[in-house]
Structures are given as structure tokens and as C-alpha cells.
Design a protein around this motif. Structure first.
Motif, PDB file in Angstrom:
ATOM      1  N   LEU A   4       3.725  15.576   0.092  1.00  0.00           N
ATOM      2  CA  LEU A   4       2.485  14.814  -0.044  1.00  0.00           C
ATOM      3  C   LEU A   4       2.773  13.321  -0.184  1.00  0.00           C
ATOM      4  N   TRP A   5       3.745  12.969  -1.015  1.00  0.00           N
ATOM      5  CA  TRP A   5       4.063  11.564  -1.266  1.00  0.00           C
ATOM      6  C   TRP A   5       4.868  10.944  -0.128  1.00  0.00           C
ATOM      7  N   HIS A   6       5.462  11.779   0.732  1.00  0.00           N
ATOM      8  CA  HIS A   6       6.217  11.276   1.873  1.00  0.00           C
ATOM      9  C   HIS A   6       5.403  11.302   3.161  1.00  0.00           C
ATOM     10  N   TYR A   7       4.137  11.718   3.060  1.00  0.00           N
ATOM     11  CA  TYR A   7       3.256  11.764   4.219  1.00  0.00           C
ATOM     12  C   TYR A   7       3.043  10.342   4.760  1.00  0.00           C
ATOM     13  N   LYS A   8       3.085  10.194   6.075  1.00  0.00           N
ATOM     14  CA  LYS A   8       3.015   8.871   6.701  1.00  0.00           C
ATOM     15  C   LYS A   8       1.570   8.436   6.953  1.00  0.00           C
ATOM     16  N   LEU A   9       1.260   7.235   6.502  1.00  0.00           N
ATOM     17  CA  LEU A   9      -0.011   6.584   6.806  1.00  0.00           C
ATOM     18  C   LEU A   9       0.304   5.180   7.316  1.00  0.00           C
ATOM     19  N   ALA A  10      -0.208   4.859   8.492  1.00  0.00           N
ATOM     20  CA  ALA A  10       0.062   3.545   9.104  1.00  0.00           C
ATOM     21  C   ALA A  10       1.562   3.263   9.168  1.00  0.00           C
ATOM     22  N   GLY A  11       2.339   4.312   9.434  1.00  0.00           N
ATOM     23  CA  GLY A  11       3.778   4.157   9.598  1.00  0.00           C
ATOM     24  C   GLY A  11       4.577   4.087   8.314  1.00  0.00           C
ATOM     25  N   GLN A  12       3.910   4.177   7.160  1.00  0.00           N
ATOM     26  CA  GLN A  12       4.585   4.120   5.867  1.00  0.00           C
ATOM     27  C   GLN A  12       4.224   5.348   5.040  1.00  0.00           C
ATOM     28  N   SER A  13       5.149   5.763   4.161  1.00  0.00           N
ATOM     29  CA  SER A  13       4.869   6.909   3.307  1.00  0.00           C
ATOM     30  C   SER A  13       3.825   6.529   2.263  1.00  0.00           C
ATOM     31  N   VAL A  14       3.108   7.537   1.769  1.00  0.00           N
ATOM     32  CA  VAL A  14       2.110   7.295   0.721  1.00  0.00           C
ATOM     33  C   VAL A  14       2.776   6.657  -0.495  1.00  0.00           C
ATOM     34  N   GLU A  15       3.977   7.136  -0.846  1.00  0.00           N
ATOM     35  CA  GLU A  15       4.714   6.587  -1.982  1.00  0.00           C
ATOM     36  C   GLU A  15       5.000   5.097  -1.778  1.00  0.00           C
ATOM     37  N   HIS A  16       5.415   4.740  -0.565  1.00  0.00           N
ATOM     38  CA  HIS A  16       5.733   3.334  -0.278  1.00  0.00           C
ATOM     39  C   HIS A  16       4.481   2.471  -0.353  1.00  0.00           C
ATOM     40  N   LEU A  17       3.363   2.972   0.157  1.00  0.00           N
ATOM     41  CA  LEU A  17       2.116   2.211   0.116  1.00  0.00           C
ATOM     42  C   LEU A  17       1.659   1.976  -1.319  1.00  0.00           C
ATOM     43  N   ILE A  18       1.884   2.973  -2.175  1.00  0.00           N
ATOM     44  CA  ILE A  18       1.544   2.811  -3.592  1.00  0.00           C
ATOM     45  C   ILE A  18       2.454   1.778  -4.239  1.00  0.00           C
ATOM     46  N   ASN A  19       3.765   1.907  -4.004  1.00  0.00           N
ATOM     47  CA  ASN A  19       4.739   1.054  -4.690  1.00  0.00           C
ATOM     48  C   ASN A  19       4.738  -0.388  -4.202  1.00  0.00           C
ATOM     49  N   ASP A  20       4.509  -0.603  -2.914  1.00  0.00           N
ATOM     50  CA  ASP A  20       4.538  -1.962  -2.377  1.00  0.00           C
ATOM     51  C   ASP A  20       3.137  -2.547  -2.184  1.00  0.00           C
ATOM     52  N   GLY A  21       2.141  -1.688  -2.077  1.00  0.00           N
ATOM     53  CA  GLY A  21       0.782  -2.155  -1.850  1.00  0.00           C
ATOM     54  C   GLY A  21      -0.051  -2.175  -3.114  1.00  0.00           C
ATOM     55  N   LEU A  22      -0.383  -0.989  -3.629  1.00  0.00           N
ATOM     56  CA  LEU A  22      -1.250  -0.913  -4.803  1.00  0.00           C
ATOM     57  C   LEU A  22      -0.618  -1.563  -6.029  1.00  0.00           C
ATOM     58  N   MET A  23       0.716  -1.479  -6.152  1.00  0.00           N
ATOM     59  CA  MET A  23       1.361  -2.077  -7.324  1.00  0.00           C
ATOM     60  C   MET A  23       1.303  -3.607  -7.290  1.00  0.00           C
ATOM     61  N   THR A  24       1.044  -4.188  -6.123  1.00  0.00           N
ATOM     62  CA  THR A  24       0.824  -5.631  -6.061  1.00  0.00           C
ATOM     63  C   THR A  24      -0.428  -5.999  -6.846  1.00  0.00           C
ATOM     64  N   ILE A  25      -1.431  -5.115  -6.793  1.00  0.00           N
ATOM     65  CA  ILE A  25      -2.668  -5.341  -7.557  1.00  0.00           C
ATOM     66  C   ILE A  25      -2.378  -5.233  -9.051  1.00  0.00           C
ATOM     67  N   PHE A  26      -1.495  -4.289  -9.433  1.00  0.00           N
ATOM     68  CA  PHE A  26      -1.056  -4.182 -10.823  1.00  0.00           C
ATOM     69  C   PHE A  26      -0.392  -5.487 -11.261  1.00  0.00           C
ATOM     70  N   PHE A  27       0.480  -6.040 -10.432  1.00  0.00           N
ATOM     71  CA  PHE A  27       1.162  -7.288 -10.764  1.00  0.00           C
ATOM     72  C   PHE A  27       0.172  -8.458 -10.811  1.00  0.00           C
TER      73      PHE A  27
END
Length: 384
Positions: A43-66
Motif C-alpha cells: 500500500l505504501w509503495h503503490y505508485k502515484l504520479a510516478g512516486q510511491s505513496v510513502e515518498h509523497l507523504i515524506n517529501d510532499g505532505l511533510m513539507t506542510i508539517f515543516f
């Protein structure tokens, strides 16, 4: 010490978030070690827009956290605990000790190994978890202790952000980095021109994030830079900085951080190989958080007060500071985040996460029991 309305809101938000993070962590570990393991990991390695869900969370959503962390840092610097240099020196001293001592312990075990890059892992304190544990003690907790722990954790996060920017960035692509910095410069100009609309900063932030992703500097740093570009004004409720901070609290606390916990604590517990049960990086992480944090926070805070550089609030004792130092050993979010940047080997990452969770759990329980004892003794003393 009187707490501001915004601080109380922040504390309450982080308290609930810490409890939710705890639930998500245990749930994720439970599922990862059940018959659903393969589907859950996929589930966390599923690809969305060429990136894994885990990667999108860690590099995308976590930017909002920062971004939210940056806004909180900005508030602390302008009108919070860090706005008064004398008051700020106590948590600053504690945070420095809480960064240096765990790093020294980790370095001692790993300086001649291939795991030296993990030195940043035990340096950070998780605000949500630490405040969540402290909140379990109820109204007996002195406000000064809440402020000290919160300021300490915020400064720790700033230290972690600097460490990520300096030591966990890949080879720099200067053309993309210069474009990102040019946009940051433009946002600072907007600030100086008193542009008090939020949308130019958000659009600029998205473009800046895109260029940061390709620059080799970790993209989440964008969140902090954008936060400091947004006008603080006087910190009043109608300022765009305060409005954005209010808007982000609940999504970050109840969506982004729980998703991060679920995606990054899918830890497989495998104790079949006794030879590698306690690798040096695991020992460095565990001792850094459990021993290094309270030792560094308490000792450097004590030295700062003895040297008259800082002052201990009237309603606090050194036992309170020691208890806060023990809770400082709750690394979790930032420690796991740095783990993902420090190591490449999946097994090392998995085991490092496991020891972060164990060390954070031990620090939380010991800190809770220690402070409960301190508060109970204080109540008995007053009653007598």
C-alpha cells in the motif's frame, strides 16, 4: 508564568496529536506483523504520479508539517518564549545539550562503522509525543514546564532542520537551487512590501518546493523558508501568519502526522538473528535518546543557570527539568525522518525505526512516572 492563547491552542492540539500518533504507531506495527503484512507494505509503495505513496507523504505532505513548525518558530521568536533572550536561554541551553550529548554517544559507538551518517537520528525531540505524555499528568503540571518543554522541542526541531539542510542533502544541482532561492528572495521582497495576501506566498512556495525537489537539498526545508517569508506583522489573530498557523494545526496534527506514522512505522519485528540483535547504530540510537537526551538537557541547563546566563522559573525545580529532559528522549517523527535520509539499506532502516520506537516508548514511560512522582511529592509537601 501566563500562557498565551495561541500557545494553549498549540499545546492542546499537540496533546491530542500525540495520543493519535501513539495509536497509529501501534496499529501500524501490529498490521505489519500480521497476515496482512504484504498488502500493507505494498500500500505504501503503490505508485502515484510516478512516486510511491510513502515518498509523497515524506517529501510532499511533510513539507506542510515543516511549514507549520516554521510558523511556530516564527511566533516563538517574535512574541513567544524565545522573544525574551534571558527567558530563551534556558530552553536554548537545554536544546543544545539535548543535541550534542546524544550525538556524542552515537558517534562513540559508530565513528568507525558504516553507520556514522545516522548521527542526527537521536538529536531530535518529538513535540506531539512529548506534550501528549506531559498532558497525561493533568492540571498539576506547571505552565512554566509546559512552555520549557515546548520551546525545547521547537528549538530541537530547528536544530534538526539545520542538520537535514547541511548534512542530508544530496549532490547539489545549483541551477535548481538558485531558482528556488530566487523565489525565496522574491517572497522576502513581498514581505518587505507589506503584501498581506496569502496566495502569492503559497504559489511561490509550491514553485520553490518543485525546484528544491530537483536541487538535491531536501524539499521539506521549503516549508520552513516559506514560513519565515510570510509576514508576521504583530502576531495578531488577523495576520496571515496566524491565520495560516490556525488553518494548518488540525490537518497537520490529525491527517499528515498520523499518515506519516502509519507509512513509516510499518516495522517488521524479526528477532530470529541474535547476531545482529543489537547493532552499533541501534545502541547509539537507544542510548542517545534514553541517556543522552536527559543528561544533556539537564546538565547544560544547570550550567547555564549557575553561570547566570539563564534563570530557572520560580515554580520549577531541577527535578522538573530532569523530567522534561527524559521526555526529550521521545524522538519519533524527526528521528524517523532523519533515518530515512541517513540510511539506504531497508533492513537497517527497519531496525533503526524499531529502536527509535522502543527508546521513545521507554523515555515516555520513565518520564511520565518520574514527573508524576515529583508532582505528587510537591503536593504532599504543600499539604504538610
Amino acid at each position: 508564568m501566563k500562557a498565551t492563547k495561541l500557545f494553549n491552542e498549540f499545546f492542546e492540539s499537540e496533546k491530542a496529536s500525540g495520543i493519535l500518533l501513539l495509536i497509529c504507531t501501534f496499529l501500524s506495527i501490529l498490521i505489519a506483523n500480521s497476515y496482512l503484512q504484504e498488502n500493507y507494505l505494498n500500500l505504501w509503495h503503490y505508485k502515484l504520479a510516478g512516486q510511491s505513496v510513502e515518498h509523497l507523504i515524506n517529501d510532499g505532505l511533510m513539507t506542510i508539517f515543516f511549514l507549520m513548525i516554521g510558523l511556530e518558530l516564527e511566533r516563538e521568536v517574535y512574541i513567544g518564549e524565545l522573544s525574551n533572550f534571558k527567558n530563551a536561554l534556558l530552553p536554548i541551553s537545554g536544546a543544545i545539550g539535548g543535541i550534542v550529548f546524544p550525538a556524542l554517544i552515537y558517534f562513540g559507538f559508530n565513528h568507525n562503522t558504516s553507520f556514522g551518517n545516522g548521527i542526527g537520528i537521536p538529536m531530535a525531540t518529538d513535540i506531539a509525543f512529548a506534550i501528549g505524555i506531559l498532558s497525561l499528568l493533568g492540571s498539576r503540571v506547571p505552565t512554566s514546564l509546559k512552555v520549557f518543554l515546548t520551546a525545547l522541542a521547537v528549538i530541537d526541531d530547528l536544530g534538526a532542520i539545520i542538520i537535514i539542510a547541511l548534512f542530508y542533502s544530496q549532490s547539489i544541482q545549483w541551477n535548481y537551487l538558485l531558482l528556488a532561492l530566487a523565489i525565496f528572495g522574491l517572497l522576502l521582497i513581498f514581505n518587505k512590501m507589506k503584501v498581506y495576501k496569502l496566495w502569492p506566498y503559497l504559489i511561490g512556495g509550491v514553485l520553490m518546493w518543485y525546484f528544491m525537489v530537483h536541487s538535491g537539498v531536501h524539499a521539506t526545508i521549503t516549508g520552513v523558508l516559506v514560513a519565515f517569508a510570510i509576514p508576521f506583522q504583530k502576531g495578531e489573530e488577523k495576520s496571515i501568519s496566524a491565520q495560516l498557523q490556525h488553518a494548518l494545526h488540525k490537518p497537520v496534527s490529525f491527517i499528515i502526522l498520523p499518515l506519516f506514522a502509519l507509512a513509516n512505522t510499518a516495522i517488521i519485528i524479526n528477532l530470529s538473528s541474535s547476531d545482529d540483535l543489537f547493532p552499533t547504530y541501534a545502541i547509539g540510537i537507544a542510548l542517545g535518546l534514553i541517556v543522552g537526551k536527559p543528561l544533556g538537557i539537564t546538565l547544560i541547563s544547570y550550567l547555564a543557570v549557575k553561570l547566570k546566563a539563564a534563570q530557572l522559573p520560580n515554580d520549577l525545580s531541577w527535578k522538573h527539568i530532569t523530567g522534561a529532559g527524559i521526555l526529550g528522549g521521545i524522538g519519533f517523527t524527526m528521528s524517523i525522518f532523519i533515518t530515512l535520509l541517513a540510511f539506504d539499506d531497508a533492513m537497517v532502516i527497519n531496525n533503526a525505526k524499531l529502536f527509535i520506537v522502543i527508546a521513545s516508548f521507554v523515555s515516555g514511560i520513565v518520564g511520565l512516572l518520574f514527573l508524576k512522582s515529583v508532582l505528587n511529592n510537591n503536593r504532599i509537601s504543600k499539604a504538610a
